[in-house]
Design an enzyme around this catalytic site. Structure first.
Site, PDB file in Angstrom:
ATOM      1  N   CYS B  44       0.828  -1.219   0.045  1.00 29.18           N
ATOM      2  CA  CYS B  44       0.023   0.010   0.152  1.00 29.18           C
ATOM      3  C   CYS B  44       0.852   1.113   0.025  1.00 29.18           C
ATOM      4  O   CYS B  44       0.507   2.229  -0.642  1.00 29.18           O
ATOM      5  CB  CYS B  44      -0.831   0.119   1.293  1.00 29.18           C
ATOM      6  SG  CYS B  44      -1.701  -1.512   1.493  1.00 29.18           S
ATOM      7  N   SER B  45       1.946   1.371   0.762  1.00 28.31           N
ATOM      8  CA  SER B  45       2.713   2.434   0.892  1.00 28.31           C
ATOM      9  C   SER B  45       3.401   2.846  -0.368  1.00 28.31           C
ATOM     10  O   SER B  45       3.374   3.866  -0.921  1.00 28.31           O
ATOM     11  CB  SER B  45       3.744   2.159   1.830  1.00 28.31           C
ATOM     12  OG  SER B  45       3.279   1.660   3.145  1.00 28.31           O
TER      13      SER B  45
END
Lengths: 170, 155
Positions: B44-45
Site C-alpha cells: 500500500c505504501s
C-alpha cells in the site's frame, strides 16, 4: 501482463547491440535504493550476455519520496547531449549515497563534461519534458514502482536477480 | 463489486481528525477511489506513494484521488504525515467497512477492504472499476485510461 506502450525509439538511450535479440528496458529512479541494488546485477547480465541484450534505461523519478531523483535524471539527459549518458548513469548509481546538486556537478566534472554547457543544459525545459515523458510512458505501461523491467516489451514480474536467473536458464 | 454504469454510493468519512469528506462535495469532478487494505503495509505504501507522484496527471483529467481503508483517522494522519501524502485518506472506520461493503470490496475474513480502484464520473456514476490481487500494486495505467475516456478532449 502489462506491455510497454511506447516502443523503443530514437529518444531512448541504449547499451549493447542495436539488433540484439533481447531488449531489456528498466524504468528506474536514481535515488531509489532498489535501483541502486539492481545496477551491479544489470552490469553482470550485460557482461554475461554481451551479444544478446540491448539495455534501455527510462526515467521514473518518484520525486515525492526521492527529492534528488528528478535532478539526477535531468543530469543524465544533459550528459547525453555530450554523448555521455551512460557515464553519468553509471557514476550516479555508483555514488547513490549523498546525492546533491553539488555532487552531480562533481560527477559531471569527473566524467569530463563541458561544465558550462552542462549547467546551461540542465535548465532546459526540453530535458525535464523528456524525463516527464519517460515517467508518463511508464505509468501507461503499468509501472507501479522502481525498478520495473520489460523483456521484449512485456513487463517482467521480478527483480534484477530474477532476470539474471531467467536469462541463464534460457 | 460495483461495475461501470452503477451509481456510486454516497459516503461521508473522516479525512482528518476534524474534517469529513463526502462524495457529493466532489460533484462536477471526476473522482478516483483507491480502496487499500491497510496503512503502513509495504504494498500500500508503494501504491499510495505512486499516486502521490501522479497528482498532476490526475488533475490534468480534472480528477481527485481519495484513498480509503478501515484504519482510523489518527492512523491515517500519522501514515499520511510519514509518507508526505498530498491527497486525503478516508477512514472507513465506524461502522467498520460500511463504505467498502457498499462498493462490494470488503473482505470479511481479513476485516479489511480489498485493493480496488474506482473511477467515478462527474455525474456520480462508476465509469471503471478494478480489483487487484491484495499483494499486487495495480499501478495507474487503468486509471489513466479510464480518465482519458471520460475526457477525450484533453488528449
Amino acid at each position: 501482463m502489462s506491455q510497454l506502450t511506447i516502443p523503443i525509439n530514437d529518444t531512448d538511450h541504449f547499451e549493447g547491440k542495436a539488433d540484439a535479440p533481447i531488449t531489456l528496458v528498466e524504468y528506474g529512479d536514481y535515488q531509489c535504493p532498489h535501483c541502486g541494488a539492481a545496477y551491479p546485477v544489470i552490469k553482470k547480465i550485460q557482461e554475461a550476455f554481451p551479444d544478446q541484450i540491448k539495455f534501455v534505461y527510462r526515467n521514473f523519478p518518484l520525486s515525492e519520496s526521492h527529492p534528488m531523483a528528478f535532478a539526477c535524471a535531468v543530469a543524465t539527459e544533459a550528459a547525453a547531449l555530450q554523448g555521455k549518458f551512460w557515464e553519468m548513469h553509471d557514476i550516479i548509481f555508483e555514488n547513490q549515497r549523498g546525492l546533491s546538486n553539488e555532487a552531480l556537478f562533481r560527477m559531471a566534472e569527473k566524467i569530463r563534461l563541458d561544465i558550462e554547457q552542462f549547467s546551461n543544459d540542465i535548465q532546459k525545459d526540453t530535458l525535464s519534458d523528456k524525463v516527464e515523458a519517460d515517467f508518463e510512458s511508464g505509468i501507461r505501461s503499468g509501472v507501479n514502482g522502481t525498478p520495473s523491467f520489460f523483456v521484449n516489451g512485456t513487463k517482467f514480474d521480478g527483480g534484477a536477480e530474477d532476470l539474471f536467473g531467467m536469462f541463464r536458464e534460457n | 463489486m460495483l461495475q461501470p454504469g452503477d451509481k456510486a454510493p454516497e459516503f461521508k468519512l473522516y479525512a482528518t481528525p476534524d474534517q469529513r469528506f463526502s462524495l457529493a462535495e466532489l460533484q462536477g469532478k471526476n473522482v478516483i477511489l483507491a480502496f487499500y487494505p491497510a496503512d503502513w503495509s509495504p504494498v500500500c505504501s508503494d501504491q499510495m506513494g505512486l499516486y502521490n507522484n501522479m497528482l498532476k496527471y490526475f488533475s490534468k483529467y480534472d480528477a481527485t484521488i481519495l484513498g480509503i481503508s478501515v484504519d482510523s483517522k489518527w492512523c491515517h494522519l500519522a501514515f499520511s504525515k510519514d509518507r508526505g501524502l498530498h491527497f486525503p485518506l478516508l477512514a472507513d472506520f465506524e461502522p467498520k467497512g460500511e463504505v467498502s461493503k457498499a462498493y462490494g470490496v470488503y473482505n470479511e475474513e481479513e476485516g479489511e477492504c480489498d485493493r480496488a480502484l474506482f473511477v467515478i464520473d462527474k455525474e456520480g456514476n462508476i465509469a471503471w472499476s478494478y480489483k487487484s490481487p491484495t499483494a499486487l500494486n495495480p499501478g495507474a495505467d487503468g486509471i489513466l485510461e479510464a480518465l482519458e475516456k471520460l475526457n477525450p478532449k484533453t488528449n
